[in-house]
Design an enzyme around this catalytic site. Sequence first.
Site, PDB file in Angstrom:
ATOM      1  N   LEU A 288      32.694  19.223 -23.235  1.00 55.59           N
ATOM      2  CA  LEU A 288      33.770  18.919 -24.184  1.00 55.59           C
ATOM      3  C   LEU A 288      35.115  18.774 -23.478  1.00 55.59           C
ATOM      4  O   LEU A 288      36.026  18.157 -24.015  1.00 55.59           O
ATOM      5  CB  LEU A 288      33.845  20.017 -25.254  1.00 55.59           C
ATOM      6  CG  LEU A 288      32.638  20.097 -26.204  1.00 55.59           C
ATOM      7  CD1 LEU A 288      32.765  21.298 -27.127  1.00 55.59           C
ATOM      8  CD2 LEU A 288      32.494  18.809 -27.009  1.00 55.59           C
TER       9      LEU A 288
ATOM     10  N   GLU B 133      28.010  27.008 -18.869  1.00 55.45           N
ATOM     11  CA  GLU B 133      29.097  27.778 -19.498  1.00 55.45           C
ATOM     12  C   GLU B 133      29.596  28.898 -18.572  1.00 55.45           C
ATOM     13  O   GLU B 133      30.806  29.157 -18.502  1.00 55.45           O
ATOM     14  CB  GLU B 133      28.646  28.362 -20.841  1.00 55.45           C
ATOM     15  CG  GLU B 133      28.213  27.330 -21.889  1.00 55.45           C
ATOM     16  CD  GLU B 133      29.161  26.162 -22.050  1.00 55.45           C
ATOM     17  OE1 GLU B 133      30.380  26.327 -21.856  1.00 55.45           O
ATOM     18  OE2 GLU B 133      28.675  25.052 -22.360  1.00 55.45           O
TER      19      GLU B 133
ATOM     20  N   HIS C  54      31.959  27.617 -16.086  1.00 55.26           N
ATOM     21  CA  HIS C  54      33.322  27.464 -16.613  1.00 55.26           C
ATOM     22  C   HIS C  54      34.146  28.730 -16.355  1.00 55.26           C
ATOM     23  O   HIS C  54      35.322  28.652 -15.991  1.00 55.26           O
ATOM     24  CB  HIS C  54      33.297  27.224 -18.125  1.00 55.26           C
ATOM     25  CG  HIS C  54      33.184  25.784 -18.521  1.00 55.26           C
ATOM     26  ND1 HIS C  54      34.117  24.828 -18.167  1.00 55.26           N
ATOM     27  CD2 HIS C  54      32.248  25.127 -19.253  1.00 55.26           C
ATOM     28  CE1 HIS C  54      33.759  23.652 -18.673  1.00 55.26           C
ATOM     29  NE2 HIS C  54      32.618  23.808 -19.335  1.00 55.26           N
TER      30      HIS C  54
ATOM     31  N   GLY D  45      27.935  24.162 -26.483  1.00 52.51           N
ATOM     32  CA  GLY D  45      28.406  25.306 -25.718  1.00 52.51           C
ATOM     33  C   GLY D  45      29.905  25.217 -25.488  1.00 52.51           C
ATOM     34  O   GLY D  45      30.470  24.119 -25.463  1.00 52.51           O
TER      35      GLY D  45
HETATM   36 NI    NI Z   1      31.541  22.328 -20.347  1.00 47.97          NI
END
Ligand code: NI
Length: 174
Positions: free
Chosen positions: A97, A139, A142, A46
């Site tokens: 990430l 996600e 975010h 993702g």
């Molecule tokens: Ni993330």
Amino acid sequence: MTGLNIITVPAAVLKEKARPVDRVDDALRQQMDAMLETMYDAPGIGLAANQVNLLNRVIVMDLDYREDGKDKNPICMANPEIVWRSDEKSVMEEGCLSIPGQFAEIERPAQVRVTYLDYHGKEATLEGDGLLSHCIQHEIDHLNGVLFIDYLSKLKRDMFIRRVKKLTKGQDPL
Ligand code: NI
């Protein structure tokens, strides 16, 4: 738009709120394609726009990706919105990430229903549980400037950020 760089903590852009998109046009599809490519390269399941220094409400996911490149099943969402959450909770280990190499168990609603604009700009609804539910919520967080480490104690959060800083030392922050 290829080869996007993934921003890591403690970059300020990761704490900002992304803005809704007006429509899904060719330019936005190019962004989605580039985000998918960046996600697959990482590799990850993702990616949200904030993580590539873009502050619009776009996320991409693929839970089926394998290293051999088979069975790709990309999901692109613009303006995703969670319209229902289950009372039942689920705990899963999450990573990010933007926080490379760090993992923690995070509790979230076990099931969610999300509405969004798809790759073709069509209104769509998706309901998910398990990993998909965690991924969707992670996600969308975010896009609101929220990271999975924000659910942890300050002590643990600071430790993760310190480790990432050490890991990314000397690298171009963008
Ligand atoms: Ni993330």
